[in-house]
Design a protein around this motif. Structure first.
Motif, PDB file in Angstrom:
ATOM      1  N   THR A 132       0.972  -1.188   0.021  1.00  0.00           N
ATOM      2  CA  THR A 132       0.061   0.076  -0.009  1.00  0.00           C
ATOM      3  C   THR A 132       0.963   1.302  -0.220  1.00  0.00           C
ATOM      4  O   THR A 132       0.694   2.176  -0.702  1.00  0.00           O
ATOM      5  CB  THR A 132      -1.136  -0.166   1.236  1.00  0.00           C
ATOM      6  N   LEU A 133       2.057   1.192   0.637  1.00  0.00           N
ATOM      7  CA  LEU A 133       2.639   2.324   0.845  1.00  0.00           C
ATOM      8  C   LEU A 133       3.197   2.830  -0.671  1.00  0.00           C
ATOM      9  O   LEU A 133       3.652   3.863  -1.190  1.00  0.00           O
ATOM     10  CB  LEU A 133       4.004   2.219   1.690  1.00  0.00           C
ATOM     11  N   SER A 134       3.478   1.607  -1.439  1.00  0.00           N
ATOM     12  CA  SER A 134       3.957   1.998  -2.746  1.00  0.00           C
ATOM     13  C   SER A 134       2.847   2.234  -3.742  1.00  0.00           C
ATOM     14  O   SER A 134       3.067   3.325  -4.609  1.00  0.00           O
ATOM     15  CB  SER A 134       4.595   0.515  -3.448  1.00  0.00           C
ATOM     16  N   LEU A 135       1.677   1.755  -3.612  1.00  0.00           N
ATOM     17  CA  LEU A 135       0.514   1.915  -4.559  1.00  0.00           C
ATOM     18  C   LEU A 135      -0.358   3.605  -4.338  1.00  0.00           C
ATOM     19  O   LEU A 135      -0.600   3.791  -5.167  1.00  0.00           O
ATOM     20  CB  LEU A 135      -0.490   0.954  -4.182  1.00  0.00           C
ATOM     21  N   ARG A 136       0.126   3.882  -2.994  1.00  0.00           N
ATOM     22  CA  ARG A 136      -0.758   5.101  -2.639  1.00  0.00           C
ATOM     23  C   ARG A 136      -0.107   6.516  -3.646  1.00  0.00           C
ATOM     24  O   ARG A 136      -0.796   7.408  -3.626  1.00  0.00           O
ATOM     25  CB  ARG A 136      -0.918   5.273  -1.339  1.00  0.00           C
ATOM     26  N   GLU A 137       1.221   6.075  -4.086  1.00  0.00           N
ATOM     27  CA  GLU A 137       1.906   7.242  -4.784  1.00  0.00           C
ATOM     28  C   GLU A 137       1.787   7.075  -6.172  1.00  0.00           C
ATOM     29  O   GLU A 137       2.075   7.835  -7.073  1.00  0.00           O
ATOM     30  CB  GLU A 137       3.313   7.259  -4.417  1.00  0.00           C
ATOM     31  N   MET A 189      -9.137   3.407  -0.843  1.00  0.00           N
ATOM     32  CA  MET A 189      -8.618   2.244  -0.199  1.00  0.00           C
ATOM     33  C   MET A 189      -9.303   0.811  -0.669  1.00  0.00           C
ATOM     34  O   MET A 189      -8.318   0.006  -0.996  1.00  0.00           O
ATOM     35  CB  MET A 189      -8.659   2.441   1.341  1.00  0.00           C
ATOM     36  N   PHE A 190     -10.568   0.812  -0.768  1.00  0.00           N
ATOM     37  CA  PHE A 190     -11.235  -0.491  -1.020  1.00  0.00           C
ATOM     38  C   PHE A 190     -11.612  -0.681  -2.303  1.00  0.00           C
ATOM     39  O   PHE A 190     -11.864  -1.948  -2.672  1.00  0.00           O
ATOM     40  CB  PHE A 190     -12.475  -0.703  -0.079  1.00  0.00           C
ATOM     41  N   ARG A 191     -11.636   0.376  -3.110  1.00  0.00           N
ATOM     42  CA  ARG A 191     -12.111   0.237  -4.555  1.00  0.00           C
ATOM     43  C   ARG A 191     -10.826   0.416  -5.517  1.00  0.00           C
ATOM     44  O   ARG A 191     -10.966   0.128  -6.812  1.00  0.00           O
ATOM     45  CB  ARG A 191     -13.297   1.162  -4.983  1.00  0.00           C
ATOM     46  N   GLU A 192      -9.784   1.032  -5.160  1.00  0.00           N
ATOM     47  CA  GLU A 192      -8.688   1.569  -6.055  1.00  0.00           C
ATOM     48  C   GLU A 192      -7.400   0.550  -5.731  1.00  0.00           C
ATOM     49  O   GLU A 192      -6.881  -0.038  -6.479  1.00  0.00           O
ATOM     50  CB  GLU A 192      -8.255   2.981  -6.142  1.00  0.00           C
ATOM     51  N   LEU A 193      -6.929   0.534  -4.223  1.00  0.00           N
ATOM     52  CA  LEU A 193      -5.989  -0.140  -3.847  1.00  0.00           C
ATOM     53  C   LEU A 193      -6.119  -1.411  -3.629  1.00  0.00           C
ATOM     54  O   LEU A 193      -5.234  -2.410  -3.942  1.00  0.00           O
ATOM     55  CB  LEU A 193      -5.416   0.656  -2.643  1.00  0.00           C
ATOM     56  N   LEU A 194      -7.255  -1.723  -3.131  1.00  0.00           N
ATOM     57  CA  LEU A 194      -7.483  -3.244  -2.684  1.00  0.00           C
ATOM     58  C   LEU A 194      -7.590  -4.235  -3.874  1.00  0.00           C
ATOM     59  O   LEU A 194      -6.736  -5.336  -3.905  1.00  0.00           O
ATOM     60  CB  LEU A 194      -8.803  -3.324  -1.902  1.00  0.00           C
ATOM     61  N   PRO A 195      -8.163  -3.985  -5.098  1.00  0.00           N
ATOM     62  CA  PRO A 195      -8.262  -4.786  -6.175  1.00  0.00           C
ATOM     63  C   PRO A 195      -6.501  -5.055  -6.584  1.00  0.00           C
ATOM     64  O   PRO A 195      -6.342  -6.048  -7.158  1.00  0.00           O
ATOM     65  CB  PRO A 195      -8.932  -4.176  -7.075  1.00  0.00           C
TER      66      PRO A 195
END
Length: 331
Positions: free
Chosen positions: A216-221, A239-245
Motif C-alpha cells: 500500500t505504501l508503494s501503490l498510494r503514490e 482504499m477499498f475500490r482502487e488499492l484493494l483490487p
C-alpha cells in the motif's frame, strides 16, 4: 527504401489492422487473469500441487460418502483385527487389507483410513477459516496503515510487532487449557474448533498485514490514486475500490502459503493434547497416540504423518507456482 504496399481501400501503406483484417484473424486482448492462468498452466509442479489440494478438499467435504464406500465408521472398534497377546494389528503392515485400506489402530482396531479422511475435515476446516480471519484483519489494518501513514501507521505497526513477539504456542496451550467444556453458546467439538480458529487466525494476521502495508505504501503514490483524488473520490473508496483490487495477487499468494502453516500449527496443538478432543479424529491427535506404538506398529505413525506432509507440500508448491504466475518478475 521499400516500396509502399497497396491494400484494398486505396491506402498506400498497410496498417496492422488492415493486414489482420484481410487475413481474417480476430485480435482479442487478454485480461491479467488469463495471462496468469497461461503462466500457471506451464508450471506442471504447480498444477500437480493444485490438483492434490482440490482432491483433498473434495475428500474432506465428502468424507461420510468416502468412508461409507471404502471404510468403516471412524470410531468403531474392531477387536477381531487385534492380536490379543500383543495388542497390535493382525497381519503385516499394520493390518492393511482390502477391508482396511490403511490398516487399523493398535489396541482398539479403529479404521485408519476413515480416521485420516475425517481428520482432513478438521485440519482443513480450521486452517481455511483461520486463514480467512487472518487475511481479513491483516488486509484491513495493512491498507489503513499504509494509506494514512503518520501516527496511525506507527500505532498499527507497533501492534504488529507486539503480536509477532507474542509466545503464541504458550498462549494457545494456556487458553485451551482454561476454557471450560461449554462457553459462548458452544460446546464439545464446535467449541474447540472455534477456539483454535480464533487463536490461530487472530494472532497470525500481522504476517499478512506487513505485506499489505508495504504494498500500500508503494501503490498510494501511483497515478491512478492521484486521478481518483482529483475526481473527488473519498478515502474509503480509494482504499477499498482502487488499492484493494491491486493487492489481490499478493494476498491470494500469501493466503495459499499461510494455509499449510496453519495446518501444521493445528496438528501441533492436537499433538500436545489441547486441540479437538478424542475420540474425534485429527491428524495431530493420531500422531500423539502413535508415539506409544511406533516401535511395534510404525504404520500407525506413518499414515497421519504422510497425510500432513503431502498436504503441506501440495499447498506450498501450488502457492509458489501461483506467485510466479501472478508476479513473474519476482522469479
Amino acid at each position: 527504401m521499400s516500396a509502399p504496399l497497396d491494400v484494398p481501400g486505396g491506402a498506400t501503406e498497410a496498417q496492422p489492422e488492415a493486414v489482420l483484417s484481410g487475413a481474417g484473424v480476430a485480435v482479442q486482448g487478454r485480461s491479467l487473469t488469463q495471462i496468469a492462468w497461461l503462466r500457471l498452466r506451464r508450471d506442471r509442479w504447480a498444477l500437480a500441487g493444485g490438483a492434490i489440494v482440490v482432491f483433498l478438499i473434495l475428500v474432506a467435504i465428502f468424507a461420510p460418502l468416502v468412508v461409507r464406500l471404502l471404510g468403516h465408521p471412524p470410531n468403531e472398534f474392531h477387536p477381531d483385527q487385534i492380536d490379543p497377546n500383543l495388542s497390535t494389528p493382525i497381519g503385516p503392515y499394520g493390518g492393511i487389507s482390502r477391508e482396511f485400506l490403511l490398516g487399523v489402530e493398535p489396541l482398539n482396531g479403529r479404521d485408519l483410513f476413515s480416521r485420516v479422511v475425517y481428520g482432513a475435515r478438521i485440519s482443513l476446516l480450521i486452517a481455511f477459516l483461520a486463514t480467512v480471519l487472518s487475511v481479513l484483519i491483516g488486509t484491513v489494518l495493512g491498507v489503513v496503515a499504509g494509506y494514512y501513514g503518520r501516527w496511525i501507521d506507527t500505532l498499527i505497526s507497533r501492534t504488529m510487532d507486539l503480536f509477532l513477539a507474542f509466545p503464541l504456542l504458550v498462549f494457545a496451550l494456556a487458553l485451551a487449557g482454561v476454557v471450560p467444556d461449554s462457553a459462548f453458546g458452544l460446546s464439545g467439538d464446535a467449541l474447540r474448533i472455534a477456539l483454535l480458529i480464533f487463536i490461530i487466525g487472530f494472532f497470525n494476521w500481522p504476517y499478512i498485514g506487513r505485506i499489505v502495508r508495504g504494498q500500500t505504501l508503494s501503490l498510494r503514490e501511483r497515478e491512478f490514486v492521484d486521478a481518483a483524488r482529483s475526481l473527488g473520490a473519498r478515502t474509503p473508496y480509494i482504499m477499498f475500490r482502487e488499492l484493494l483490487p491491486n493487492l489481490a495477487a499478493p494476498i491470494l499468494v500469501y493466503a495459499t502459503l499461510l494455509i499449510p502453516t496453519n495446518i501444521l500449527f493445528e496438528a501441533a496443538l492436537s499433538y500436545l493434547g489441547v486441540g479437538v478432543r478424542p475420540p474425534t479424529a485429527t491428524w495431530g491427535g493420531m500422531l500423539s497416540d502413535a508415539t506409544t506404538y511406533y516401535r511395534v506398529d510404525p504404520v500407525f505413525m506413518l499414515v497421519p504423518g504422510i497425510a500432513i506432509f503431502v498436504t503441506v507440500l501440495a499447498f506450498n508448491i501450488f502457492g509458489d507456482g501461483l506467485r510466479d504466475a501472478l508476479d513473474p518478475r519476482a522469479r
